[in-house]
Design an enzyme around this catalytic site. Sequence first.
Site, PDB file in Angstrom:
ATOM      1  N   LEU A 173       0.869  -1.173   0.000  1.00  0.00           N
ATOM      2  CA  LEU A 173       0.000   0.000   0.000  1.00  0.00           C
ATOM      3  C   LEU A 173       0.905   1.222   0.000  1.00  0.00           C
ATOM      4  CD1 LEU A 173      -2.736  -0.750   2.736  1.00  0.00           C
ATOM      5  CD2 LEU A 173      -3.040  -0.808   0.252  1.00  0.00           C
ATOM      6  N   ASP A 174       0.450   2.310  -0.604  1.00  0.00           N
ATOM      7  CA  ASP A 174       1.212   3.557  -0.529  1.00  0.00           C
ATOM      8  C   ASP A 174       1.377   3.962   0.930  1.00  0.00           C
ATOM      9  OD1 ASP A 174       1.204   3.628  -3.274  1.00  0.00           O
ATOM     10  OD2 ASP A 174      -0.334   5.187  -3.431  1.00  0.00           O
ATOM     11  N   LYS A 175       2.422   4.685   1.210  1.00  0.00           N
ATOM     12  CA  LYS A 175       2.702   5.133   2.571  1.00  0.00           C
ATOM     13  C   LYS A 175       1.507   5.851   3.190  1.00  0.00           C
ATOM     14  CE  LYS A 175       5.787   8.169   5.223  1.00  0.00           C
ATOM     15  NZ  LYS A 175       6.977   9.071   5.153  1.00  0.00           N
ATOM     16  N   THR A 191      -1.661   5.759   2.225  1.00  0.00           N
ATOM     17  CA  THR A 191      -2.922   5.019   2.120  1.00  0.00           C
ATOM     18  C   THR A 191      -3.058   4.097   3.329  1.00  0.00           C
ATOM     19  OG1 THR A 191      -2.817   5.046  -0.295  1.00  0.00           O
ATOM     20  CG2 THR A 191      -4.288   3.437   0.709  1.00  0.00           C
TER      21      THR A 191
END
Length: 329
Positions: free
Chosen positions: A145-147, A149
């Site tokens: 997951l993106d940082k 998100t």
Amino acid sequence: MSGVSREYVKDNEAEWRLDKWFKVHFPGLSYGRLSKLLRKGDIRVNGKRAKANLRLEGGMEIRLPPLGKDERAAPKPQKHKKHLSEEDVDMMRSMVIYQDDSVIVLNKLPGLAVQGGTNTKKHVDGLLDALQGTKDERPKLVHRLDKDTSGVLVIARTGAAAKKLTESFKTRQTNKVYWALVKGKPPQQEGAVQAPLDKEPGTKGERMAVSEDGKRAITDFKVMDSAAGEVTWMAFRPVTGRTHQIRVHATVLDTPIVGDGKYGAKDAFVEGAVSKKLHLHARNLEIEHPNGGTLSVKATLPKHMSESFDMFGFDADDESNPFEEMDNV
């Protein structure tokens, strides 16, 4: 044969190659010597000849011929686990929303990176020792997951589980639903964005952009609710899995995700008390459980998104399947 011995593959060694098994257990045995023993049939697995690239399974019997003292040298002691602070251990354990012998599921906090990178010292991968418990193996990441998100992040507890989960993510045998608050309102209530994505030149891969030469990227979307057209609650379902896919596709709809300055610039922010953090959350995930059946998990909203939902009167406890009608068409 005098001096013949037998060893058995441990469960946590499943999916190892045979040559890796020997490298760990008999570091003094050279690859050339191992290859010769395998060619001659002096080493056998479950009574049969084997090759160095054989993938092992837990419980397999490995028959060993007499080996020299140096070849039977004891393996090097394992490095001690990285010392974690009580605060970090408590944080990791507080994120756990599901756990069994094969899988751990986290509700990842926004702002916590999944893996390390430039100037990133604290990340999920570096803190997984906190979740190992009594298992012989260290937990393993199987997706990202993106940082910024938040939401559902699946961790494998064994090598065998990691292989199966990774394959499910790779072949898109998953159903992922993200919730987001976006600025404005899309031109239609539901649909799909089909816009190929590629790395944006000059950004060292830190930004993605729509490009005719990019990789195929498709995201289903549905409007869940709207607050006077200023802010819309949307559900997104990525059909493909490109970097920053939902964030870029939201801008294709001319509705940047609230707080996403990277892709929405100043248009991504709402005046007033609305948090400037990214409002993107991995809400639901359905995936084949490595032991059979389906693993279905749901993650509650992080604090800043929960406060924004309250502010705009959106239902953060909604349990509906936003894409049910689209799937039945």
